[in-house]
Design a protein around this motif. Structure first.
Motif, PDB file in Angstrom:
ATOM      1  N   THR A  98       0.850  -1.187   0.000  1.00 44.60           N
ATOM      2  CA  THR A  98       0.000   0.000   0.000  1.00 44.60           C
ATOM      3  C   THR A  98       0.885   1.235   0.000  1.00 44.60           C
ATOM      4  N   PHE A  99       0.588   2.177  -0.898  1.00 50.21           N
ATOM      5  CA  PHE A  99       1.458   3.341  -1.067  1.00 50.21           C
ATOM      6  C   PHE A  99       0.631   4.542  -1.503  1.00 50.21           C
ATOM      7  N   LEU A 100       1.214   5.729  -1.346  1.00 49.36           N
ATOM      8  CA  LEU A 100       0.595   6.950  -1.846  1.00 49.36           C
ATOM      9  C   LEU A 100       1.097   7.214  -3.261  1.00 49.36           C
ATOM     10  N   CYS A 119      -3.112   3.748  -2.872  1.00 46.07           N
ATOM     11  CA  CYS A 119      -3.213   2.634  -3.815  1.00 46.07           C
ATOM     12  C   CYS A 119      -2.593   1.380  -3.202  1.00 46.07           C
ATOM     13  N   SER A 120      -3.000   0.226  -3.715  1.00 47.27           N
ATOM     14  CA  SER A 120      -2.455  -1.042  -3.223  1.00 47.27           C
ATOM     15  C   SER A 120      -2.320  -2.030  -4.368  1.00 47.27           C
ATOM     16  N   PHE A 121      -1.217  -2.781  -4.347  1.00 45.91           N
ATOM     17  CA  PHE A 121      -1.095  -4.001  -5.133  1.00 45.91           C
ATOM     18  C   PHE A 121      -1.370  -5.157  -4.173  1.00 45.91           C
ATOM     19  N   ILE A 122      -2.285  -6.042  -4.538  1.00 45.50           N
ATOM     20  CA  ILE A 122      -2.667  -7.167  -3.687  1.00 45.50           C
ATOM     21  C   ILE A 122      -2.523  -8.437  -4.512  1.00 45.50           C
ATOM     22  N   GLY A 123      -1.638  -9.340  -4.076  1.00 43.88           N
ATOM     23  CA  GLY A 123      -1.377 -10.519  -4.885  1.00 43.88           C
ATOM     24  C   GLY A 123      -1.360 -11.806  -4.096  1.00 43.88           C
ATOM     25  N   SER A 124      -1.708 -12.895  -4.779  1.00 43.69           N
ATOM     26  CA  SER A 124      -1.605 -14.250  -4.242  1.00 43.69           C
ATOM     27  C   SER A 124      -1.051 -15.145  -5.338  1.00 43.69           C
ATOM     28  N   PHE A 125      -0.295 -16.151  -4.933  1.00 47.93           N
ATOM     29  CA  PHE A 125       0.300 -17.068  -5.900  1.00 47.93           C
ATOM     30  C   PHE A 125       0.164 -18.482  -5.351  1.00 47.93           C
ATOM     31  N   GLN A 127      -1.489 -21.801  -7.656  1.00 45.53           N
ATOM     32  CA  GLN A 127      -1.155 -22.439  -8.927  1.00 45.53           C
ATOM     33  C   GLN A 127      -0.727 -21.401  -9.962  1.00 45.53           C
ATOM     34  N   GLU A 128      -1.464 -20.288  -9.985  1.00 45.43           N
ATOM     35  CA  GLU A 128      -1.182 -19.180 -10.892  1.00 45.43           C
ATOM     36  C   GLU A 128      -1.205 -17.878 -10.095  1.00 45.43           C
ATOM     37  N   PRO A 129      -0.425 -16.877 -10.513  1.00 46.97           N
ATOM     38  CA  PRO A 129      -0.453 -15.592  -9.798  1.00 46.97           C
ATOM     39  C   PRO A 129      -1.762 -14.849 -10.032  1.00 46.97           C
ATOM     40  N   ASP A 130      -2.246 -14.204  -8.999  1.00 48.17           N
ATOM     41  CA  ASP A 130      -3.457 -13.386  -9.070  1.00 48.17           C
ATOM     42  C   ASP A 130      -3.111 -12.014  -8.510  1.00 48.17           C
ATOM     43  N   LEU A 131      -3.213 -10.983  -9.338  1.00 46.27           N
ATOM     44  CA  LEU A 131      -2.817  -9.637  -8.934  1.00 46.27           C
ATOM     45  C   LEU A 131      -3.989  -8.678  -9.075  1.00 46.27           C
ATOM     46  N   GLN A 132      -4.225  -7.887  -8.024  1.00 48.83           N
ATOM     47  CA  GLN A 132      -5.278  -6.879  -8.037  1.00 48.83           C
ATOM     48  C   GLN A 132      -4.668  -5.511  -7.749  1.00 48.83           C
TER      49      GLN A 132
END
Length: 242
Positions: A98-100, A119-125, A127-132
């Protein structure tokens, strides 16, 4: 020295997430006008802990982060999650930043020309990466004549919109922000034209959702609009696949 954390645990209880959080760390994000923008992020890093392990090596999270020092951004996000998953022998890894984000605008002489957005980058990995990508945008609207029974409004700060998207293709952060702000700005004019005296969270949520569904590159979005009152707030949420 014996590695206690990698020893077998016979209780067979999985832990969903284990890791470190609230790390302040310098990151670089892409800037449409200036190519790059340096900012400070709050970083959370987690992995799942299979029942076969007693624990995980917390210091390895920071070691992985340091390996990407000066290169941390949306482009390297997948690489960091993959390294976490491999190095910590985890079935899934999770990463949040999370960043400005600062955006220059032409405004009145007595107003700041540099606006900031959380703003935020939210990710999980797994089987495949998932980025929001998540952006939080303040909703500041022209004052609309209100009935005395209406919800009290704060001084010019009507509320905020929180938008989370999954992208099918690259989108500049500022393009996403400006697209949402145009939708927010259009709604009070449309409400006034229809003779409406108040703007509701429902109508603004639908308006933003309509605009997001027409934005190229967005494959899925989640939306929350909140109207801030003096004693309580109202909100509406919506989720949709494009």
């Amino acid at each position: 020295m014996k590695d206690i954390q990698n020893q077998t645990d016979h209780r067979r209880i999985n832990i969903k997430k284990v890791g470190v959080k609230t790390i302040s760390y310098p990151v670089t994000v892409l800037d449409k006008a200036k190519t790059r923008q340096n900012t400070i992020a709050t970083v959370n890093m987690y992995v799942n802990l299979p029942h076969r392990f007693k624990g995980t090596h917390m210091s390895r999270f920071v070691e992985i982060l340091n390996q990407f020092h000066g290169e941390i951004g949306m482009k390297s996000f997948h690489q960091i999650m993959a390294r976490m998953k491999e190095r910590l022998d985890a079935e899934a890894s999770h990463l949040e930043m999370t960043f400005l984000y600062f955006l220059a605008k032409e405004r009145k002489p007595d107003s700041l020309n540099l606006c900031h957005y959380r703003c935020s980058f939210i990710g999980s990995f797994e089987q495949e990466p998932d980025l929001q990508l998540k952006v939080e945008i303040p909703v500041v609207l022209p004052l609309i004549r209100q009935k005395t029974s209406g919800l009290p409004r704060s001084m010019g700060q009507w509320g905020r919109a929180e938008v989370t998207v999954r992208l099918n293709s690259f989108i500049w952060i500022e393009d996403l922000i400006l697209h949402i702000e145009r939708a927010i700005g259009d709604e009070p004019r449309q409400a006034a034209g229809n003779g409406q005296e108040m703007l509701s969270v429902e109508t603004l949520t639908r308006r933003i959702a309509e605009c997001l569904s027409q934005l190229a590159g967005v494959g899925w979005f989640s939306l929350r609009v909140e109207n801030l009152g003096n004693e309580y707030s109202t909100f509406a949420t919506l989720e949709s696949t494009v």
